[in-house]
Design an enzyme around this catalytic site. Structure first.
Site, short mmCIF file in Angstrom:
data_model
loop_
_atom_site.label_atom_id
_atom_site.label_comp_id
_atom_site.label_asym_id
_atom_site.label_seq_id
_atom_site.Cartn_x
_atom_site.Cartn_y
_atom_site.Cartn_z
N THR A 1 0.80 -1.24 0.00
CA THR A 1 0.00 0.00 0.00
C THR A 1 0.83 1.29 0.00
O THR A 1 0.41 2.26 -0.63
CB THR A 1 -1.04 0.01 1.15
OG1 THR A 1 -0.43 -0.51 2.33
CG2 THR A 1 -2.25 -0.81 0.79
N SER B 1 -11.30 8.70 -29.20
CA SER B 1 -12.59 8.19 -29.66
C SER B 1 -12.68 8.17 -31.18
O SER B 1 -12.72 9.23 -31.81
CB SER B 1 -13.73 9.04 -29.10
OG SER B 1 -14.94 8.64 -29.70
N ALA B 2 -12.75 6.95 -31.73
CA ALA B 2 -12.91 6.83 -33.18
C ALA B 2 -14.40 6.91 -33.56
O ALA B 2 -14.76 6.76 -34.72
CB ALA B 2 -12.29 5.53 -33.67
N LEU C 1 1.80 3.51 -8.36
CA LEU C 1 3.13 2.91 -8.50
C LEU C 1 3.13 1.40 -8.29
O LEU C 1 3.84 0.67 -8.99
CB LEU C 1 4.08 3.61 -7.51
CG LEU C 1 5.51 3.12 -7.43
CD1 LEU C 1 6.21 3.14 -8.78
CD2 LEU C 1 6.31 3.99 -6.44
N ARG D 1 4.89 -7.12 -18.39
CA ARG D 1 5.05 -6.71 -19.79
C ARG D 1 6.48 -6.32 -20.18
O ARG D 1 6.77 -6.20 -21.36
CB ARG D 1 4.10 -5.55 -20.09
CG ARG D 1 2.63 -5.87 -19.86
CD ARG D 1 2.13 -7.02 -20.71
NE ARG D 1 0.69 -7.23 -20.52
CZ ARG D 1 -0.02 -8.14 -21.18
NH1 ARG D 1 0.55 -8.93 -22.05
NH2 ARG D 1 -1.31 -8.28 -20.94
#
Ligand code: FAD
Length: 315
Positions: free
Chosen positions: A89, A122-123, A221, A231
């Protein structure tokens, strides 16, 4: 990745603005705030805003009234302890907001990380840019024979060229059809005044996954490091990994002590299962352990050897 003149001007203006503040700042991030860091052929990452620094973590951990920081080595020790023992935390007290531009298929993986706040271009509202990810030739891997989620050796010669030709041709064609369906070009100019054009929310459905999208991405964080641990890892697809590696550098600029602890206890740490730890103990005691005698599956055995960087010949 080239920004148009207006965007460059906006960025330049932002960079010249300074404010005095009573809040904690991270000097390393202040230096690179708003800067555009290119990723892939048209993508980028920019840090837009942040809250907190290394000291904010130790302050929260000590629930301190004032400054809360002690000697740098005491703060570093505390950060390392917190990270090592998954006391998470205090790391949630810091946040970062980035502007990221990425191919749609990278965006699909990115959006699986639910612990961030996201706003995407937004497309439905705007026209997508004519920008499509075309891999570098050295990224045209064949399907891996050992890992169904990975790539193997790199395609070469005529086959590689054919793949690149297909990608470029299809990107040009779908964008041409996109404009035709919209009856508008990329700049929003009407192509044929006698036609109405299809709604943007529908015309986008024909666009391929390598078209670029943009996000504002805000995350604390703790979850930022969770994202990196998944990743920025070799198991992640190259196209998202290069973004994560860039974010890993940003982590270093933001919270250098936390970055060091993250690299030591997460990124470069090796985890052993109970069985793996037993095998390691037996090896240390001088026993010649093989996969058969280890009790590990073939895959576990390979991961065990790779994790500890043990060469099969050494066993
Ligand atoms: C190499 C790799 C391969 C992958 N392959 C696939 C695949 O084939 N198919 C696929 O669908 N996905 C795949 N994923 C995505 C993966 O399963 C996760 O969805 C993604 O990595 C996000 O991780 P996360 O849920 O831990 O992160 P976040 O969504 O940021 O969540 C962080 C943590 O919060 C908690 N949490 C958040 N939301 C919930 C909730 N609703 N309920 C309970 N706990 C919650 C969990 O503890 C979670 O770990 C892959 C990911 C990687 C890295």
């Amino acid at each position: 990745m080239a920004l148009d003149a207006q965007k460059r001007e906006e960025l330049q203006e932002l960079k010249t603005q300074t404010h005095t503040t009573k809040r904690a700042i991270a000097p390393g991030l202040e230096d690179i705030l708003y800067e555009v860091f290119p990723v892939l052929d048209h993508g980028f990452i920019r840090v837009i805003d942040y809250m907190g620094n290394d000291a904010s973590i130790t302050q929260a951990a000590r629930v301190s009234y004032g400054k809360g920081t002690k000697q740098i080595n005491q703060d570093e020790g505390l950060i390392r302890y917190l990270l090592r023992h998954r006391h998470t935390t205090p790391f949630e007290m810091c946040e970062i907001k980035c502007h990221v531009k990425m191919p749609l298929f990278v965006g699909r993986e990115w959006l699986r990380h639910r612990t961030a706040s996201i706003n995407e271009y937004s497309a439905r509202y705007s026209i997508l840019s004519n920008e499509f990810y075309i891999p570098e030739p050295d990224q045209l891997g064949i399907q891996s024979k050992t890992n169904r989620q990975g790539r193997g050796e790199v395609l070469t010669g005529a086959e590689a060229q054919r793949v690149l030709d297909i990608l470029k041709k299809d990107a040009a064609l779908v964008y041409e059809h996109y404009e035709e369906m919209l009856n508008e070009n990329e700049q929003g100019e009407v192509l044929d005044p006698n036609r109405s054009g299809l709604a943007r929310e529908l015309a986008r459905m024909n666009i391929t996954w390598n078209c670029y999208t943009e996000l504002y991405w805000k995350i604390d964080l703790h979850n930022f490091m969770h994202f990196l641990s998944l990743r920025a890892d070799v198991a992640a697809q190259y196209e998202i990994r290069v973004y994560a590696l860039m974010l890993q550098d940003i982590l270093k600029a933001w919270v250098p002590l936390t970055h060091k602890a993250f690299m030591d206890y997460r990124k470069n740490a090796v985890y052993l299962s109970q069985q793996g730890a037993d095998v390691a103990r037996r090896m240390i005691q001088g026993e010649q352990v093989t996969q058969e005698s280890s009790g590990l599956t073939t895959r576990e055995w390979q991961e065990f050897l790779q994790g500890l960087q043990l060469d099969k010949k050494m066993l």
